[in-house]
Scaffold this active site. Structure first.
Site, PDB file in Angstrom:
ATOM      1  N   HIS A 146      49.880  34.584  52.237  1.00 21.45           N
ATOM      2  CA  HIS A 146      49.506  35.640  51.276  1.00 21.45           C
ATOM      3  C   HIS A 146      48.851  36.814  52.014  1.00 21.45           C
ATOM      4  CE1 HIS A 146      47.966  37.397  47.606  1.00 21.45           C
ATOM      5  NE2 HIS A 146      48.401  36.390  46.883  1.00 21.45           N
ATOM      6  N   GLU A 250      54.018  39.172  50.978  1.00 25.05           N
ATOM      7  CA  GLU A 250      53.774  37.739  51.175  1.00 25.05           C
ATOM      8  C   GLU A 250      55.087  37.006  51.437  1.00 25.05           C
ATOM      9  OE1 GLU A 250      51.953  36.718  47.404  1.00 25.05           O
ATOM     10  OE2 GLU A 250      50.999  38.674  47.335  1.00 25.05           O
TER      11      GLU A 250
HETATM   12  C1  BG6 Z   1      50.129  36.853  44.052  1.00 24.82           C
HETATM   13  C2  BG6 Z   1      50.750  36.420  42.738  1.00 24.82           C
HETATM   14  O1  BG6 Z   1      50.785  36.254  45.104  1.00 24.82           O
HETATM   15  O2  BG6 Z   1      48.760  36.451  44.064  1.00 24.82           O
HETATM   16  C3  BG6 Z   1      49.987  37.043  41.597  1.00 24.82           C
HETATM   17  O3  BG6 Z   1      52.115  36.806  42.704  1.00 24.82           O
HETATM   18  C4  BG6 Z   1      48.518  36.686  41.688  1.00 24.82           C
HETATM   19  O4  BG6 Z   1      50.527  36.595  40.356  1.00 24.82           O
HETATM   20  C5  BG6 Z   1      47.998  37.072  43.073  1.00 24.82           C
HETATM   21  O5  BG6 Z   1      47.809  37.391  40.687  1.00 24.82           O
HETATM   22  C6  BG6 Z   1      46.525  36.727  43.303  1.00 24.82           C
HETATM   23  O6  BG6 Z   1      46.275  35.411  42.977  1.00 24.82           O
HETATM   24  P1  BG6 Z   1      44.803  34.860  43.037  1.00 24.82           P
HETATM   25  O7  BG6 Z   1      44.886  33.443  42.545  1.00 24.82           O
HETATM   26  O8  BG6 Z   1      44.372  34.946  44.471  1.00 24.82           O
HETATM   27  O9  BG6 Z   1      43.973  35.745  42.160  1.00 24.82           O
END
Ligand code: BG6
Length: 275
Positions: A146, A250
Site C-alpha cells: 500500500h 498500490e
Molecule cells: C485503499 C482502499 O487501498 O486503502 C480504500 O482501496 C481504503 O478503499 C484505503 O479506504 C485506506 O484503507 P485504511 O483501512 O488504511 O483506512
C-alpha cells in the site's frame, strides 16, 4: 536505530526506514528527497496501521469477514530476520518475517511464513514478498503493498499504464469501467482497482518534481487511491489538509485470490525507482 525502527543506510541522504509494526517502510530518502508520504496524524501506537509509507496488506486486501480491513500483517509486529547488511557495491539489504501465531490463528487458522526482503540501491528500492504455506491445508489470500507517495500537488501528478484497462470503482458502487486516459490524474475522491495492469507504471510529479517508476512482479492489480477532502476529514489519523500531498499507487494480487498448497510458495515483488 530505535527499538522499533530499522534503518538501511547507504549514505546520510539515501536511506530506508522500516517500522517493525507491520514491517511498514515509513521513509525512503533518495539523494535527499523523501519519496514516501506519512501523515502528521499517524498514531504510531502499535495498534492502528501506520497512516502512510508502505503498509503490507495480507492475507486480505479490503474489508474482511475474518478480521480487520486489509488483514493483520500491517498491525502485527514483524521479526527482523536479517539486520541491514551492506552488499558488495554498497546496496543495503534487510529481511523481515511474519509467521502465524496465536493471534493470527484466531482470525485465520493457517500456518504461513511471509518473508519480506528489502534492498536499498542508489536510486531504487527492491521489495521481495514471499508467502510460504507452512501448514497442512491449502489456503487462499490476497496481498498488496500500500505505497503512499509524497506529492506536491496531487492534481498535477499522473500515472501511466492504465489506458484501456478495466477497473472496479469503489466510489461508484463497485461498478466496472474502462480507463480511457493515457495518463491518469485525480481531482476527486478516488478509489479504483485496475485489473491486469502492466508490469510498470510511471508516476510523474512526485515530491519535488521527481518521477517514480513502479515495477512489479506477480502483482497483477494496481489500486489508485486518494480520499480527497471530505473523506480526509472523517479520518482520525490523517490531516484535513493532507490529501493534496499524497497519492497511493498500490501493487497487489487482489482481484482474484492466490491459493497455495501446503509447502508451496507465492513469490512477488516491487521495485520503485526515483529519478
Ligand atoms: C485503499 C482502499 O487501498 O486503502 C480504500 O482501496 C481504503 O478503499 C484505503 O479506504 C485506506 O484503507 P485504511 O483501512 O488504511 O483506512
Amino acid at each position: 536505530m530505535s527499538a522499533d525502527r530499522v534503518v538501511l543506510e547507504r549514505s546520510t541522504d539515501t536511506s530506508l526506514t522500516v517500522h517493525l509494526f507491520g514491517a511498514t517502510v515509513v521513509s525512503w530518502k533518495c539523494n535527499g528527497s523523501e519519496i514516501l508520504f506519512v501523515s502528521k496524524n499517524s498514531l504510531f501506537n502499535n495498534k492502528k496501521a501506520i497512516r502512510g509509507g508502505i503498509p503490507v496488506c495480507f492475507p486480505q486486501f479490503g474489508p474482511w469477514d475474518l478480521g480487520p480491513q486489509h488483514g493483520f500483517a500491517r498491525i502485527t509486529t514483524w521479526t527482523m530476520e536479517q539486520e541491514p547488511k551492506t552488499l558488495s557495491g554498497g546496496d543495503v539489504c534487510a529481511v523481515f518475517t511474519l509467521n502465524d501465531n496465536e493471534e493470527t490463528r484466531k482470525m485465520w487458522n493457517h500456518g504461513f511464513k511471509v518473508t519480506y526482503t528489502l534492498t536499498l540501491k542508489e536510486t531504487e528500492f527492491v521489495s521481495d514478498f514471499v508467502v510460504n504455506n507452512t501448514g497442512e491445508d491449502p489456503f487462499s489470500f490476497t496481498a498488496l503493498l500500500h505505497t503512499y507517495l509524497s506529492v506536491s500537488d496531487v492534481t498535477k501528478t499522473t500515472v501511466s499504464g492504465l489506458k484501456g484497462l478495466k477497473y472496479v470503482d469503489k466510489v461508484r458502487d463497485g461498478q466496472t469501467f474502462t480507463e480511457d486516459r493515457e495518463l491518469v490524474s485525480l481531482s476527486e475522491n478516488y478509489d479504483r482497482v485496475y485489473m491486469d495492469t502492466p508490469s510498470g507504471h510511471i508516476v510523474h510529479n512526485v515530491t519535488t518534481g521527481k518521477t517514480v517508476i513502479i515495477k512489479k512482479t506477480n502483482l497483477p492489480d494496481t489500486v489508485v487511491w486518494n480520499p480527497w477532502e471530505e473523506k480526509a476529514k472523517a479520518m482520525g489519523d490523517f490531516g484535513d489538509d493532507e490529501y493534496p500531498k499524497m497519492l497511493c499507487v498500490e501493487a497487489g494480487h487482489v482481484s482474484s485470490p492466490v491459493t497455495l498448497d501446503p509447502g508451496a510458495s507465492f513469490i512477488a515483488g516491487q521495485v520503485i525507482v526515483a529519478k
